[in-house]
Design a protein around this motif. Structure first.
Motif, PDB file in Angstrom:
ATOM      1  N   ASN A  60     -17.673  23.024  38.064  1.00 29.94           N
ATOM      2  CA  ASN A  60     -16.734  22.070  37.368  1.00 29.94           C
ATOM      3  C   ASN A  60     -16.470  22.713  36.226  1.00 29.94           C
ATOM      4  O   ASN A  60     -17.018  22.399  35.211  1.00 29.94           O
ATOM      5  N   PRO A  61     -15.108  22.859  35.797  1.00 25.37           N
ATOM      6  CA  PRO A  61     -14.757  23.217  34.455  1.00 25.37           C
ATOM      7  C   PRO A  61     -14.879  22.272  33.438  1.00 25.37           C
ATOM      8  O   PRO A  61     -14.756  22.681  32.304  1.00 25.37           O
ATOM      9  N   PHE A  62     -14.968  20.970  33.802  1.00 21.71           N
ATOM     10  CA  PHE A  62     -15.095  20.049  32.709  1.00 21.71           C
ATOM     11  C   PHE A  62     -16.592  19.584  32.350  1.00 21.71           C
ATOM     12  O   PHE A  62     -16.647  18.760  31.596  1.00 21.71           O
ATOM     13  N   ASP A  63     -17.462  20.182  32.905  1.00 28.67           N
ATOM     14  CA  ASP A  63     -18.813  20.186  32.606  1.00 28.67           C
ATOM     15  C   ASP A  63     -19.384  21.132  31.574  1.00 28.67           C
ATOM     16  O   ASP A  63     -20.439  20.987  31.081  1.00 28.67           O
ATOM     17  N   ASP A  64     -18.620  22.229  31.029  1.00 31.54           N
ATOM     18  CA  ASP A  64     -19.025  23.271  30.461  1.00 31.54           C
ATOM     19  C   ASP A  64     -18.228  23.416  29.230  1.00 31.54           C
ATOM     20  O   ASP A  64     -18.462  24.547  28.574  1.00 31.54           O
ATOM     21  N   ASN A  65     -17.535  22.526  28.798  1.00 30.13           N
ATOM     22  CA  ASN A  65     -16.816  22.554  27.533  1.00 30.13           C
ATOM     23  C   ASN A  65     -16.025  23.864  27.342  1.00 30.13           C
ATOM     24  O   ASN A  65     -16.101  24.309  26.511  1.00 30.13           O
ATOM     25  N   GLY A  66     -15.191  24.197  28.538  1.00 29.01           N
ATOM     26  CA  GLY A  66     -14.101  25.130  28.369  1.00 29.01           C
ATOM     27  C   GLY A  66     -14.621  26.660  28.798  1.00 29.01           C
ATOM     28  O   GLY A  66     -13.802  27.379  28.737  1.00 29.01           O
ATOM     29  N   SER A  67     -15.769  26.751  29.081  1.00 27.22           N
ATOM     30  CA  SER A  67     -16.299  28.225  29.429  1.00 27.22           C
ATOM     31  C   SER A  67     -16.527  27.950  30.952  1.00 27.22           C
ATOM     32  O   SER A  67     -17.290  27.286  31.409  1.00 27.22           O
ATOM     33  N   GLY A  72     -16.388  34.786  34.307  1.00 24.08           N
ATOM     34  CA  GLY A  72     -15.076  34.647  34.827  1.00 24.08           C
ATOM     35  C   GLY A  72     -14.078  34.297  33.774  1.00 24.08           C
ATOM     36  O   GLY A  72     -14.145  34.321  32.401  1.00 24.08           O
ATOM     37  N   GLN A  73     -12.966  33.828  34.560  1.00 22.07           N
ATOM     38  CA  GLN A  73     -11.794  33.205  33.596  1.00 22.07           C
ATOM     39  C   GLN A  73     -12.231  31.962  32.747  1.00 22.07           C
ATOM     40  O   GLN A  73     -12.949  31.305  33.082  1.00 22.07           O
ATOM     41  N   GLN A  74     -11.722  32.031  31.639  1.00 23.86           N
ATOM     42  CA  GLN A  74     -11.660  31.122  30.565  1.00 23.86           C
ATOM     43  C   GLN A  74     -11.067  29.925  30.751  1.00 23.86           C
ATOM     44  O   GLN A  74      -9.939  30.001  31.158  1.00 23.86           O
ATOM     45  N   VAL A  75     -11.690  28.755  31.014  1.00 18.29           N
ATOM     46  CA  VAL A  75     -11.116  27.364  31.210  1.00 18.29           C
ATOM     47  C   VAL A  75     -10.449  26.996  29.907  1.00 18.29           C
ATOM     48  O   VAL A  75     -11.143  26.502  28.906  1.00 18.29           O
ATOM     49  N   PRO A  76      -9.165  26.610  29.955  1.00 19.40           N
ATOM     50  CA  PRO A  76      -8.543  26.040  28.708  1.00 19.40           C
ATOM     51  C   PRO A  76      -9.316  24.745  28.275  1.00 19.40           C
ATOM     52  O   PRO A  76      -9.527  23.707  29.206  1.00 19.40           O
TER      53      PRO A  76
END
Length: 172
Positions: A60-67, A72-76
């Motif tokens: 979940n991209p929202f559990d790890d403060n943007g990384s 892999g790909q950086q989540v904004p």
């Protein structure tokens, strides 16, 4: 002389407790693990009975403060949802506060998810429906611009500016 129906408090409690007990037993038996795998399997060298730590795959991209954590790909940081999780011709409620829509492939819109009438969370449209519905009092709003179509809502929906960045719908 007719007998009056009286609720027996003790029998009502007894039935409640028996039902709750049966439910607890059913839940516990359904939660048992499978003991078919050897304890040294799954990355636990030395036969440790502790479970292996889950592999980091981004999750979940929202559990790890943007990384993404998996290299892999950086989540904004201002991400709302991954593009692929919003159905074309429909929408999803994100973070219990934003309705993200994809009316046509690649085109995204967003509105506050609370109805302006009494704050009920709106029902996302699906299958290309051009109307967003409020389940509480049936206010209707246009997907195209959030304007009120009918119902007790005093106004249309408030827009939330969004963009697409790195495969995510982000607050703009």
């Amino acid at each position: 002389m007719p007998q009056e129906d009286v609720f027996n408090l003790c029998s009502g409690r007894r039935a409640l407790l028996l039902g709750a007990s049966a439910m607890g037993i059913a839940v516990l038996t359904g939660c048992g693990g499978d003991d078919d795998t050897p304890s040294s399997a799954g990355g636990n060298p030395g036969g440790s009975s502790a479970p292996a730590a889950p592999a980091t795959t981004g999750g979940n991209p929202f559990d790890d403060n943007g990384s993404s954590g998996g290299g892999g790909q950086q989540v904004p940081g201002n991400s709302l949802i991954a593009v692929g999780e919003v159905p074309v011709g429909g929408g999803v409620i994100v973070k219990d506060s934003v309705l993200v829509l994809q009316p046509t492939k690649g085109a995204f819109k967003a509105y506050e998810a609370a109805c302006p009438h009494e704050g009920a969370i709106l029902d996302p449209p699906f299958d290309g429906n051009p109307i967003i519905m409020c389940p509480r009092h049936n206010s209707k709003f246009k997907v195209a611009d959030g304007s009120k179509v009918s119902g007790p809502a005093p106004r249309g929906l408030k827009s939330v500016r969004v963009d697409v960045k790195s495969g995510y719908v982000v607050r703009g």
